[in-house]
Scaffold this active site. Structure first.
Site, PDB file in Angstrom:
ATOM      1  N   LYS A 119     -32.400 -16.006 -35.059  1.00  0.00           N
ATOM      2  CA  LYS A 119     -31.530 -16.715 -34.108  1.00  0.00           C
ATOM      3  C   LYS A 119     -32.308 -17.719 -33.251  1.00  0.00           C
ATOM      4  O   LYS A 119     -31.880 -18.846 -33.087  1.00  0.00           O
ATOM      5  CB  LYS A 119     -30.826 -15.718 -33.163  1.00  0.00           C
ATOM      6  CG  LYS A 119     -29.850 -14.773 -33.846  1.00  0.00           C
ATOM      7  CD  LYS A 119     -29.076 -13.944 -32.839  1.00  0.00           C
ATOM      8  CE  LYS A 119     -29.962 -13.049 -31.972  1.00  0.00           C
ATOM      9  NZ  LYS A 119     -30.663 -11.962 -32.707  1.00  0.00           N
ATOM     10  N   ARG A 160     -33.621  -1.228 -31.212  1.00  0.00           N
ATOM     11  CA  ARG A 160     -32.880  -2.493 -31.036  1.00  0.00           C
ATOM     12  C   ARG A 160     -31.826  -2.666 -32.135  1.00  0.00           C
ATOM     13  O   ARG A 160     -30.737  -3.163 -31.899  1.00  0.00           O
ATOM     14  CB  ARG A 160     -33.847  -3.679 -31.015  1.00  0.00           C
ATOM     15  CG  ARG A 160     -34.519  -3.816 -29.644  1.00  0.00           C
ATOM     16  CD  ARG A 160     -35.835  -4.548 -29.718  1.00  0.00           C
ATOM     17  NE  ARG A 160     -35.732  -5.881 -30.250  1.00  0.00           N
ATOM     18  CZ  ARG A 160     -36.752  -6.534 -30.836  1.00  0.00           C
ATOM     19  NH1 ARG A 160     -37.929  -5.956 -30.969  1.00  0.00           N
ATOM     20  NH2 ARG A 160     -36.575  -7.754 -31.275  1.00  0.00           N
ATOM     21  N   ARG A 166     -44.092 -10.686 -36.429  1.00  0.00           N
ATOM     22  CA  ARG A 166     -44.077 -11.401 -35.148  1.00  0.00           C
ATOM     23  C   ARG A 166     -44.910 -10.637 -34.110  1.00  0.00           C
ATOM     24  O   ARG A 166     -45.569 -11.241 -33.266  1.00  0.00           O
ATOM     25  CB  ARG A 166     -42.635 -11.560 -34.660  1.00  0.00           C
ATOM     26  CG  ARG A 166     -42.545 -12.354 -33.366  1.00  0.00           C
ATOM     27  CD  ARG A 166     -41.113 -12.689 -33.005  1.00  0.00           C
ATOM     28  NE  ARG A 166     -40.406 -11.523 -32.483  1.00  0.00           N
ATOM     29  CZ  ARG A 166     -39.098 -11.520 -32.199  1.00  0.00           C
ATOM     30  NH1 ARG A 166     -38.371 -12.601 -32.415  1.00  0.00           N
ATOM     31  NH2 ARG A 166     -38.525 -10.450 -31.724  1.00  0.00           N
ATOM     32  N   ARG A 176     -23.401  -9.843 -26.110  1.00  0.00           N
ATOM     33  CA  ARG A 176     -23.803  -8.735 -26.983  1.00  0.00           C
ATOM     34  C   ARG A 176     -23.002  -7.478 -26.735  1.00  0.00           C
ATOM     35  O   ARG A 176     -23.256  -6.455 -27.396  1.00  0.00           O
ATOM     36  CB  ARG A 176     -25.266  -8.366 -26.728  1.00  0.00           C
ATOM     37  CG  ARG A 176     -26.205  -9.393 -27.243  1.00  0.00           C
ATOM     38  CD  ARG A 176     -27.584  -8.802 -27.327  1.00  0.00           C
ATOM     39  NE  ARG A 176     -28.511  -9.884 -27.145  1.00  0.00           N
ATOM     40  CZ  ARG A 176     -29.720  -9.923 -27.677  1.00  0.00           C
ATOM     41  NH1 ARG A 176     -30.176  -8.916 -28.371  1.00  0.00           N
ATOM     42  NH2 ARG A 176     -30.491 -10.946 -27.489  1.00  0.00           N
ATOM     43  N   ARG A 202     -45.190  -9.430 -28.672  1.00  0.00           N
ATOM     44  CA  ARG A 202     -44.080  -9.110 -27.777  1.00  0.00           C
ATOM     45  C   ARG A 202     -44.001  -7.608 -27.540  1.00  0.00           C
ATOM     46  O   ARG A 202     -44.097  -6.831 -28.494  1.00  0.00           O
ATOM     47  CB  ARG A 202     -42.765  -9.615 -28.402  1.00  0.00           C
ATOM     48  CG  ARG A 202     -42.023 -10.589 -27.515  1.00  0.00           C
ATOM     49  CD  ARG A 202     -40.819 -11.124 -28.210  1.00  0.00           C
ATOM     50  NE  ARG A 202     -39.710 -10.175 -28.217  1.00  0.00           N
ATOM     51  CZ  ARG A 202     -38.481 -10.501 -28.579  1.00  0.00           C
ATOM     52  NH1 ARG A 202     -38.215 -11.738 -28.957  1.00  0.00           N
ATOM     53  NH2 ARG A 202     -37.529  -9.606 -28.575  1.00  0.00           N
TER      54      ARG A 202
END
Ligand code: ADP
Length: 187
Positions: free
Chosen positions: A14, A145, A128, A89, A134
């Site tokens: 996204k 998640r 990532r 969301r 992160r």
């Protein structure tokens, strides 16, 4: 004028696509995740409150998220259109966005649903994690998640489908290819 939402599981791409679409349409890409991370980095009060939820892979409470988006959409650069990445969301956020837009006398144009299978998104997110570090890209938090997405966000697709707004696009493939698919789905 273009008012768009991007929906899809964590790791569907996204953020990457949002930046490219915003550029193509000349509208701001507004990512609630980015705004929260910026606040965490700058150690603001909002960041302090959001961090505990984010680190666990849980959603930040609607009260905080809704206030943030209402404020952001009131900025001058969002008047002529926007692309929301990662909002709404939850069912409550859908109601809030409807309300914000109604107050402005505006409506949504389209909801782009980016799909990607679970194996692929877990692989991307772990990758990532190595590149960006992160805090919420650990395997355990990634799993959480995904669960939260399935429970709270996936049901929103039907809400927007019933309004005939959803354009579904396969998120697998090269970044440019996916952008092309989205642009043609929006034509
Ligand atoms: P991803 O889609 O990969 O999970 P994001 O950067 O969009 O990553 O979001 C990171 C985190 O920020 C989420 O796990 C959640 O804690 C918080 N967040 C972002 N957007 C929202 C939202 N609309 N409602 C509640 N929490 C949110």
């Amino acid at each position: 004028m273009t008012r768009l939402l991007l929906i899809g599981p964590p790791g569907a791409g996204k953020g990457t696509q949002a930046a490219r679409l915003a550029e193509a349409f000349g509208i701001p890409a507004i990512s609630t995740g980015d705004i929260f991370r910026e606040n965490v980095k700058n150690e603001t009060e909002l960041g302090r409150q959001a961090k505990a939820f984010m680190d666990r892979g849980e959603y930040v409470p609607d009260s905080l998220t809704n206030a943030l988006v209402r404020d952001r959409l009131s900025h001058e650069d969002a008047k002529a259109g926007f692309l929301l990445d990662g909002y709404p969301r939850t069912a409550d956020q859908v109601v809030e966005l409807d309300d914000i837009l109604a107050d402005q006398g505006n409506t949504l144009d389209s909801v782009v649903l980016i799909t990607a299978d679970t194996e692929e998104v877990v692989r991307r997110l772990l990758n990532r994690a190595l590149e960006q570090g992160r805090a919420d890209d650990t395997e355990e938090v990634i799993r959480r998640r995904m669960e939260v997405y399935a429970e709270q966000t996936a049901p929103l697709i039907e809400v927007y489908s019933n309004r005939n707004l959803v354009r579904e696009v396969d998120g697998l493939g090269a970044v440019e290819e996916v952008t092309e698919r989205i642009l043609s789905a929006l034509k």
